[in-house]
Design a protein around this motif. Structure first.
Motif, PDB file in Angstrom:
ATOM      1  N   TYR A  74       1.165  -1.035  -0.201  1.00  0.00           N
ATOM      2  CA  TYR A  74      -0.267   0.203  -0.132  1.00  0.00           C
ATOM      3  C   TYR A  74       0.749   1.034   0.109  1.00  0.00           C
ATOM      4  CZ  TYR A  74      -4.407  -3.085   0.556  1.00  0.00           C
ATOM      5  OH  TYR A  74      -5.321  -3.584   0.528  1.00  0.00           O
ATOM      6  N   GLY A  75       2.138   0.904  -0.323  1.00  0.00           N
ATOM      7  CA  GLY A  75       3.445   2.555  -0.127  1.00  0.00           C
ATOM      8  C   GLY A  75       3.658   2.934   0.900  1.00  0.00           C
ATOM      9  N   PHE A  76       3.512   2.264   2.303  1.00  0.00           N
ATOM     10  CA  PHE A  76       4.008   2.923   3.574  1.00  0.00           C
ATOM     11  C   PHE A  76       5.030   1.576   4.371  1.00  0.00           C
ATOM     12  CE2 PHE A  76      -0.350   3.768   3.550  1.00  0.00           C
ATOM     13  CZ  PHE A  76      -0.911   4.781   3.214  1.00  0.00           C
ATOM     14  N   LYS A  77       5.722   2.615   5.009  1.00  0.00           N
ATOM     15  CA  LYS A  77       7.571   1.768   5.190  1.00  0.00           C
ATOM     16  C   LYS A  77       6.833   1.864   6.940  1.00  0.00           C
ATOM     17  CE  LYS A  77      11.793   1.972   6.568  1.00  0.00           C
ATOM     18  NZ  LYS A  77      13.098   2.181   5.721  1.00  0.00           N
ATOM     19  N   MET A  78       6.651   0.619   7.256  1.00  0.00           N
ATOM     20  CA  MET A  78       6.159  -0.257   8.737  1.00  0.00           C
ATOM     21  C   MET A  78       8.017  -0.100   9.548  1.00  0.00           C
ATOM     22  SD  MET A  78       3.171   0.457   8.883  1.00  0.00           S
ATOM     23  CE  MET A  78       2.247  -0.068   9.582  1.00  0.00           C
ATOM     24  N   LYS A  79       7.129   0.200  10.588  1.00  0.00           N
ATOM     25  CA  LYS A  79       8.494  -0.066  11.723  1.00  0.00           C
ATOM     26  C   LYS A  79       8.014  -0.498  13.155  1.00  0.00           C
ATOM     27  CE  LYS A  79       9.337   4.772  11.957  1.00  0.00           C
ATOM     28  NZ  LYS A  79      10.670   5.840  12.142  1.00  0.00           N
ATOM     29  N   ASP A  80       9.398  -1.663  13.396  1.00  0.00           N
ATOM     30  CA  ASP A  80       8.337  -1.678  14.985  1.00  0.00           C
ATOM     31  C   ASP A  80       9.144  -0.203  15.878  1.00  0.00           C
ATOM     32  OD1 ASP A  80       7.771  -2.656  17.522  1.00  0.00           O
ATOM     33  OD2 ASP A  80       8.749  -5.247  16.877  1.00  0.00           O
ATOM     34  N   MET A  81       7.570   0.108  16.516  1.00  0.00           N
ATOM     35  CA  MET A  81       8.297   0.807  17.954  1.00  0.00           C
ATOM     36  C   MET A  81       8.316   0.481  19.570  1.00  0.00           C
ATOM     37  SD  MET A  81       8.997   3.660  15.962  1.00  0.00           S
ATOM     38  CE  MET A  81       9.017   5.203  17.405  1.00  0.00           C
ATOM     39  N   GLY A  82       8.058  -0.898  19.779  1.00  0.00           N
ATOM     40  CA  GLY A  82       7.788  -1.190  20.796  1.00  0.00           C
ATOM     41  C   GLY A  82       6.698  -1.859  20.535  1.00  0.00           C
ATOM     42  N   VAL A  83       6.036  -0.709  21.461  1.00  0.00           N
ATOM     43  CA  VAL A  83       4.728  -0.869  21.411  1.00  0.00           C
ATOM     44  C   VAL A  83       3.640  -0.957  21.100  1.00  0.00           C
ATOM     45  CG1 VAL A  83       4.805   0.251  23.700  1.00  0.00           C
ATOM     46  CG2 VAL A  83       3.837   1.581  22.281  1.00  0.00           C
ATOM     47  N   ALA A  84       3.916  -0.640  19.928  1.00  0.00           N
ATOM     48  CA  ALA A  84       3.186  -0.698  17.963  1.00  0.00           C
ATOM     49  C   ALA A  84       4.009  -0.641  17.193  1.00  0.00           C
ATOM     50  CB  ALA A  84       2.517   0.535  18.643  1.00  0.00           C
ATOM     51  N   TRP A  85       3.609  -1.199  15.986  1.00  0.00           N
ATOM     52  CA  TRP A  85       3.849  -0.819  14.448  1.00  0.00           C
ATOM     53  C   TRP A  85       3.174   0.303  13.841  1.00  0.00           C
ATOM     54  CZ3 TRP A  85       4.028  -6.341  15.817  1.00  0.00           C
ATOM     55  CH2 TRP A  85       4.686  -7.091  15.526  1.00  0.00           C
ATOM     56  N   THR A  86       3.886   1.337  13.413  1.00  0.00           N
ATOM     57  CA  THR A  86       3.764   2.416  12.661  1.00  0.00           C
ATOM     58  C   THR A  86       4.110   2.435  11.494  1.00  0.00           C
ATOM     59  OG1 THR A  86       5.383   3.854  13.579  1.00  0.00           O
ATOM     60  CG2 THR A  86       3.678   3.280  15.594  1.00  0.00           C
ATOM     61  N   SER A  87       3.846   3.271  10.842  1.00  0.00           N
ATOM     62  CA  SER A  87       4.081   4.132   9.754  1.00  0.00           C
ATOM     63  C   SER A  87       5.675   5.013   9.264  1.00  0.00           C
ATOM     64  CB  SER A  87       2.461   4.130   8.655  1.00  0.00           C
ATOM     65  OG  SER A  87       2.096   5.321   9.376  1.00  0.00           O
ATOM     66  N   GLU A  88       6.212   4.905   8.627  1.00  0.00           N
ATOM     67  CA  GLU A  88       6.959   6.097   8.993  1.00  0.00           C
ATOM     68  C   GLU A  88       6.122   7.183   8.563  1.00  0.00           C
ATOM     69  OE1 GLU A  88      10.585   6.430   6.437  1.00  0.00           O
ATOM     70  OE2 GLU A  88      11.777   5.348   7.798  1.00  0.00           O
ATOM     71  N   GLN A  89       6.397   8.726   9.898  1.00  0.00           N
ATOM     72  CA  GLN A  89       6.049   9.803   9.557  1.00  0.00           C
ATOM     73  C   GLN A  89       7.482  11.070   9.185  1.00  0.00           C
ATOM     74  OE1 GLN A  89       2.955  10.548  10.168  1.00  0.00           O
ATOM     75  NE2 GLN A  89       3.006   8.441   9.383  1.00  0.00           N
ATOM     76  N   THR A  90       6.500  11.571   7.763  1.00  0.00           N
ATOM     77  CA  THR A  90       7.501  12.495   6.828  1.00  0.00           C
ATOM     78  C   THR A  90       6.786  13.494   7.353  1.00  0.00           C
ATOM     79  OG1 THR A  90       7.113  12.270   4.684  1.00  0.00           O
ATOM     80  CG2 THR A  90       8.300  10.758   5.375  1.00  0.00           C
ATOM     81  N   SER A  91       7.741  14.707   6.861  1.00  0.00           N
ATOM     82  CA  SER A  91       6.254  15.829   6.761  1.00  0.00           C
ATOM     83  C   SER A  91       5.691  16.060   6.200  1.00  0.00           C
ATOM     84  CB  SER A  91       7.730  17.706   6.463  1.00  0.00           C
ATOM     85  OG  SER A  91       8.029  17.182   5.260  1.00  0.00           O
ATOM     86  N   GLU A  92       5.719  15.661   4.712  1.00  0.00           N
ATOM     87  CA  GLU A  92       3.827  15.199   3.788  1.00  0.00           C
ATOM     88  C   GLU A  92       3.683  13.978   4.258  1.00  0.00           C
ATOM     89  OE1 GLU A  92       4.377  17.157   1.629  1.00  0.00           O
ATOM     90  OE2 GLU A  92       6.409  18.281   2.463  1.00  0.00           O
ATOM     91  N   SER A  93       3.013  13.638   5.375  1.00  0.00           N
ATOM     92  CA  SER A  93       2.472  12.091   5.893  1.00  0.00           C
ATOM     93  C   SER A  93       1.389  12.993   5.892  1.00  0.00           C
ATOM     94  CB  SER A  93       3.024  11.965   6.655  1.00  0.00           C
ATOM     95  OG  SER A  93       4.448  10.955   6.131  1.00  0.00           O
ATOM     96  N   ASN A  94       0.295  12.123   5.815  1.00  0.00           N
ATOM     97  CA  ASN A  94      -0.782  12.946   5.791  1.00  0.00           C
ATOM     98  C   ASN A  94      -2.032  12.073   6.685  1.00  0.00           C
ATOM     99  OD1 ASN A  94      -1.605  15.360   4.392  1.00  0.00           O
ATOM    100  ND2 ASN A  94      -0.402  13.777   2.393  1.00  0.00           N
ATOM    101  N   ILE A  95      -1.270  10.788   6.737  1.00  0.00           N
ATOM    102  CA  ILE A  95      -2.290   9.645   7.690  1.00  0.00           C
ATOM    103  C   ILE A  95      -0.888   8.930   8.355  1.00  0.00           C
ATOM    104  CG2 ILE A  95      -2.030   7.892   5.518  1.00  0.00           C
ATOM    105  CD1 ILE A  95      -4.476   6.678   6.647  1.00  0.00           C
ATOM    106  N   ARG A  96      -1.618   7.953   9.530  1.00  0.00           N
ATOM    107  CA  ARG A  96      -0.446   7.490  10.257  1.00  0.00           C
ATOM    108  C   ARG A  96      -1.413   6.028  10.880  1.00  0.00           C
ATOM    109  NH1 ARG A  96       3.547   8.016  13.636  1.00  0.00           N
ATOM    110  NH2 ARG A  96       4.069   7.259  15.879  1.00  0.00           N
ATOM    111  N   ILE A  97      -0.677   4.886  10.195  1.00  0.00           N
ATOM    112  CA  ILE A  97      -1.121   4.009  10.328  1.00  0.00           C
ATOM    113  C   ILE A  97      -0.697   2.698  11.516  1.00  0.00           C
ATOM    114  CG2 ILE A  97      -2.070   1.362   9.638  1.00  0.00           C
ATOM    115  CD1 ILE A  97      -1.374   2.935   7.006  1.00  0.00           C
ATOM    116  N   GLU A  98      -0.901   2.742  12.476  1.00  0.00           N
ATOM    117  CA  GLU A  98      -0.364   2.128  14.023  1.00  0.00           C
ATOM    118  C   GLU A  98      -1.085   0.613  13.635  1.00  0.00           C
ATOM    119  OE1 GLU A  98       0.178   6.368  16.090  1.00  0.00           O
ATOM    120  OE2 GLU A  98      -2.001   5.166  16.095  1.00  0.00           O
ATOM    121  N   LEU A  99      -0.824   0.051  14.609  1.00  0.00           N
ATOM    122  CA  LEU A  99      -0.836  -1.318  14.948  1.00  0.00           C
ATOM    123  C   LEU A  99      -0.304  -1.666  16.294  1.00  0.00           C
ATOM    124  CD1 LEU A  99       0.064  -1.730  12.267  1.00  0.00           C
ATOM    125  CD2 LEU A  99      -1.080  -4.160  12.322  1.00  0.00           C
TER     126      LEU A  99
END
Length: 108
Positions: free
Chosen positions: A17-42
């Motif tokens: 779907y075009g999102f880079k995901m990373k494990d942040m410990g308590v959740a997986w999240t989509s990588e955010q930039t200054s251009e990101s408009n949506i955030r996906i979290e697990l």
């Protein structure tokens, strides 16, 4: 499933779907930039009914969420279209991951 299998699914869906995901410990999240408009979290939530502290086994369920992280900017039509497409991709990814009811067992 194992934590590694879950990570592979999440990373694969992110690429699809075009999102880079990373494990942040308590959740997986989509990588955010200054251009990101949506955030996906697990978010990782302990499933106490299926956890056995004596056996050193913790059951983890993933709660999938998405949020709009930028709003209020005045944009031209082309920018709005790009934002709408990003949100649509994120919506589809969240819906697909929700249907999977992802969970795993972690031992310690």
């Amino acid at each position: 499933m194992t934590k590694q299998e879950i990570a592979e699914i999440i990373e694969s869906k992110g690429k699809e779907y075009g999102f880079k995901m990373k494990d942040m410990g308590v959740a997986w999240t989509s990588e955010q930039t200054s251009e990101s408009n949506i955030r996906i979290e697990l978010f990782k939530e302990t499933d106490y009914d299926n956890t056995s502290w004596e056996d050193r086994r913790v059951a983890i369920n993933l709660k999938v969420t998405g949020c709009i992280c930028r709003m209020g900017d005045r944009r031209e039509a082309a920018d709005l279209q790009k934002i709408a497409e990003e949100i649509a991709r994120g919506t589809k990814m969240v819906a697909e991951l929700e249907k999977m009811n992802l969970s795993y067992i972690e031992t310690f």
